[in-house]
Design an enzyme around this catalytic site. Structure first.
Site, PDB file in Angstrom:
ATOM      1  N   SER A 139      33.261  38.309  13.019  1.00  0.00           N
ATOM      2  CA  SER A 139      32.873  37.231  13.934  1.00  0.00           C
ATOM      3  C   SER A 139      33.210  37.627  15.362  1.00  0.00           C
ATOM      4  O   SER A 139      34.120  38.439  15.600  1.00  0.00           O
ATOM      5  CB  SER A 139      33.641  35.956  13.575  1.00  0.00           C
ATOM      6  OG  SER A 139      33.493  34.987  14.597  1.00  0.00           O
ATOM      7  N   TYR A 151      41.650  32.370  12.204  1.00  0.00           N
ATOM      8  CA  TYR A 151      40.281  32.751  11.830  1.00  0.00           C
ATOM      9  C   TYR A 151      39.917  34.115  12.430  1.00  0.00           C
ATOM     10  O   TYR A 151      39.503  35.033  11.719  1.00  0.00           O
ATOM     11  CB  TYR A 151      39.267  31.681  12.262  1.00  0.00           C
ATOM     12  CG  TYR A 151      37.838  32.082  11.953  1.00  0.00           C
ATOM     13  CD1 TYR A 151      37.412  32.242  10.644  1.00  0.00           C
ATOM     14  CD2 TYR A 151      36.920  32.334  12.978  1.00  0.00           C
ATOM     15  CE1 TYR A 151      36.100  32.639  10.362  1.00  0.00           C
ATOM     16  CE2 TYR A 151      35.611  32.717  12.703  1.00  0.00           C
ATOM     17  CZ  TYR A 151      35.207  32.869  11.393  1.00  0.00           C
ATOM     18  OH  TYR A 151      33.921  33.266  11.114  1.00  0.00           O
TER      19      TYR A 151
HETATM   20  N1  LIG Z   1      27.758  30.567  11.353  1.00  0.00           N
HETATM   21  C1  LIG Z   1      28.372  31.214  12.326  1.00  0.00           C
HETATM   22  O1  LIG Z   1      28.267  30.822  13.509  1.00  0.00           O
HETATM   23  C2  LIG Z   1      29.203  32.447  12.028  1.00  0.00           C
HETATM   24  C3  LIG Z   1      29.654  33.187  13.109  1.00  0.00           C
HETATM   25  C4  LIG Z   1      30.415  34.327  12.882  1.00  0.00           C
HETATM   26  C5  LIG Z   1      30.703  34.722  11.592  1.00  0.00           C
HETATM   27  N2  LIG Z   1      30.258  33.969  10.539  1.00  0.00           N
HETATM   28  C6  LIG Z   1      30.596  34.452   9.184  1.00  0.00           C
HETATM   29  O2  LIG Z   1      29.398  34.629   8.453  1.00  0.00           O
HETATM   30  C7  LIG Z   1      29.678  34.499   7.055  1.00  0.00           C
HETATM   31  C8  LIG Z   1      28.653  33.553   6.421  1.00  0.00           C
HETATM   32  O3  LIG Z   1      28.906  32.256   6.913  1.00  0.00           O
HETATM   33  P1  LIG Z   1      27.746  31.203   7.222  1.00  0.00           P
HETATM   34  O4  LIG Z   1      27.704  31.028   8.686  1.00  0.00           O
HETATM   35  O5  LIG Z   1      26.515  31.578   6.496  1.00  0.00           O
HETATM   36  O6  LIG Z   1      28.397  29.863   6.644  1.00  0.00           O
HETATM   37  P2  LIG Z   1      28.227  29.143   5.232  1.00  0.00           P
HETATM   38  O7  LIG Z   1      26.835  28.634   5.093  1.00  0.00           O
HETATM   39  O8  LIG Z   1      29.348  28.153   5.165  1.00  0.00           O
HETATM   40  O9  LIG Z   1      28.451  30.294   4.159  1.00  0.00           O
HETATM   41  C9  LIG Z   1      29.712  30.617   3.588  1.00  0.00           C
HETATM   42  C10 LIG Z   1      29.494  30.956   2.141  1.00  0.00           C
HETATM   43  O10 LIG Z   1      30.710  31.432   1.556  1.00  0.00           O
HETATM   44  C11 LIG Z   1      30.822  30.904   0.251  1.00  0.00           C
HETATM   45  N3  LIG Z   1      32.247  30.877  -0.117  1.00  0.00           N
HETATM   46  C12 LIG Z   1      33.217  30.176   0.521  1.00  0.00           C
HETATM   47  N4  LIG Z   1      34.388  30.341  -0.111  1.00  0.00           N
HETATM   48  C13 LIG Z   1      34.143  31.158  -1.163  1.00  0.00           C
HETATM   49  C14 LIG Z   1      34.965  31.681  -2.201  1.00  0.00           C
HETATM   50  N5  LIG Z   1      36.276  31.405  -2.270  1.00  0.00           N
HETATM   51  N6  LIG Z   1      34.404  32.487  -3.127  1.00  0.00           N
HETATM   52  C15 LIG Z   1      33.075  32.771  -3.072  1.00  0.00           C
HETATM   53  N7  LIG Z   1      32.250  32.310  -2.108  1.00  0.00           N
HETATM   54  C16 LIG Z   1      32.787  31.505  -1.168  1.00  0.00           C
HETATM   55  C17 LIG Z   1      30.202  29.504   0.344  1.00  0.00           C
HETATM   56  O11 LIG Z   1      29.723  29.035  -0.908  1.00  0.00           O
HETATM   57  P3  LIG Z   1      30.629  28.077  -1.840  1.00  0.00           P
HETATM   58  O12 LIG Z   1      31.183  27.002  -0.967  1.00  0.00           O
HETATM   59  O13 LIG Z   1      29.666  27.577  -2.871  1.00  0.00           O
HETATM   60  O14 LIG Z   1      31.677  28.957  -2.429  1.00  0.00           O
HETATM   61  C18 LIG Z   1      29.052  29.736   1.309  1.00  0.00           C
HETATM   62  O15 LIG Z   1      27.868  30.074   0.623  1.00  0.00           O
HETATM   63  C19 LIG Z   1      31.119  34.000   6.953  1.00  0.00           C
HETATM   64  O16 LIG Z   1      31.951  35.085   6.623  1.00  0.00           O
HETATM   65  C20 LIG Z   1      31.421  33.487   8.358  1.00  0.00           C
HETATM   66  O17 LIG Z   1      32.794  33.567   8.652  1.00  0.00           O
HETATM   67  C21 LIG Z   1      29.510  32.852  10.724  1.00  0.00           C
END
Ligand SMILES: NC(=O)c1ccc[n+]([C@@H]2O[C@H](COP(=O)([O-])OP(=O)(O)OC[C@H]3O[C@@H](n4cnc5c(N)ncnc54)[C@H](OP(=O)(O)O)[C@@H]3O)[C@@H](O)[C@H]2O)c1
Length: 247
Positions: A139, A151
């Site tokens: 991130s 984080y």
């Molecule tokens: N959105 C942003 O602005 C942003 C920015 C920088 C980095 N990121 C990173 O990008 C990645 C994807 O995030 P996203 O933005 O797509 O958000 P998201 O839609 O909340 O996706 C996170 C995913 O992780 C899964 N997850 C959470 N805990 C888990 C566990 N213990 N075991 C297995 N799966 C798990 C969730 O599914 P379940 O709840 O069903 O387990 C969900 O599908 C993350 O690593 C996040 O930190 C996001």
């Protein structure tokens, strides 16, 4: 020949977009996350190239379940995209205060962002083919914090992990890289926490004056996962519209 990719967090947001992009290019995809109904809907949307396994990757048992599913469905795999993650800092139980609360938040973020990736990658390593691809998801917070400490720190821990994976596996043609996104919309990441004021501020920090979307990250991930990217390894690649430049 079709490759097989395992995508954690593959039911929503960035992980789902990565899985969709890879499947559209002809790969088989295995989605994993904790919620079975979410994974089933995502796999249904992608079609017959997708299968799924519900697993909590904070646990060794969850990683074992993914290994078993991948072994049975594909035998061996080619791409690991460890997109599971999030920011748990604001979700500490209400009765925790002071150092107890801080300790909970740090432990939870390290488990969610570091251990889910470590468990997935280390668990699947025995069935990862030569010329394979490992993608970790960091991130912009790893560079500039996000107000919680835990984080950004948990995401930054993935950077040297990818570099060491690259050194360990590079002789087999396997690459290991990190994608560090900025603000990405259309995910579950922020839940209900995003305000219009904060959104405007985050978009204002970019040079292209727009939020990122999961497709931006999926396109980058798909290229890093492709044979064309075989000489790009041990890199942390940002996708944030220039936001880190700090305007
Ligand atoms: N959105 C942003 O602005 C942003 C920015 C920088 C980095 N990121 C990173 O990008 C990645 C994807 O995030 P996203 O933005 O797509 O958000 P998201 O839609 O909340 O996706 C996170 C995913 O992780 C899964 N997850 C959470 N805990 C888990 C566990 N213990 N075991 C297995 N799966 C798990 C969730 O599914 P379940 O709840 O069903 O387990 C969900 O599908 C993350 O690593 C996040 O930190 C996001």
């Amino acid at each position: 020949m079709a490759r097989t990719a395992v995508v954690s967090g593959g039911g929503t947001g960035i992980g789902l977009a990565v899985a969709e992009h890879l499947a559209a290019a002809g790969d088989d995809v295995i989605l994993t996350g904790r919620r079975e109904d979410v994974l089933a809907a995502a796999a249904d949307k992608i079609g017959k190239q997708a299968s799924y396994v519900a697993a909590d990757l904070e646990t060794v048992e969850g990683a074992a379940a993914v290994l078993q599913h991948a072994s049975e469905h594909a035998g061996r795999i080619d791409v690991i995209a460890a997109a599971a993650g999030g920011n748990t800092a604001a979700k500490a139980p209400a009765d925790l205060e002071g150092l107890q609360r801080t300790s909970w938040a740090w432990t939870a973020n390290l488990r969610l962002n570091v251990m889910t990736a470590v468990h997935l990658v280390e668990g699947l390593k025995p069935i990862l083919n030569d010329d394979g691809r490992i993608l970790l998801f960091s991130s912009i917070a790893a560079y500039r914090g996000s107000g919680t400490g835990s984080y950004g720190a948990s995401k930054a821990a993935l950077h040297p992990y990818a570099i060491d994976l690259s050194a360990e596996l590079g002789a087999r043609g396997i690459t290991a890289n990190v994608i560090a996104p900025g603000y990405i919309e259309d995910t579950e990441f922020f839940g209900t926490a995003m305000t219009e004021q904060r959104r405007t501020m985050l978009i204002g920090q970019t040079d292209n004056k727009r939020p990122g979307n999961p497709g931006d990250i999926a396109a980058l991930a798909a290229w890093l996962a492709s044979p064309a990217a075989g000489h790009v390894t041990a890199q942390i690649i940002q996708s944030n519209g220039g936001a880190l430049a700090g305007r």
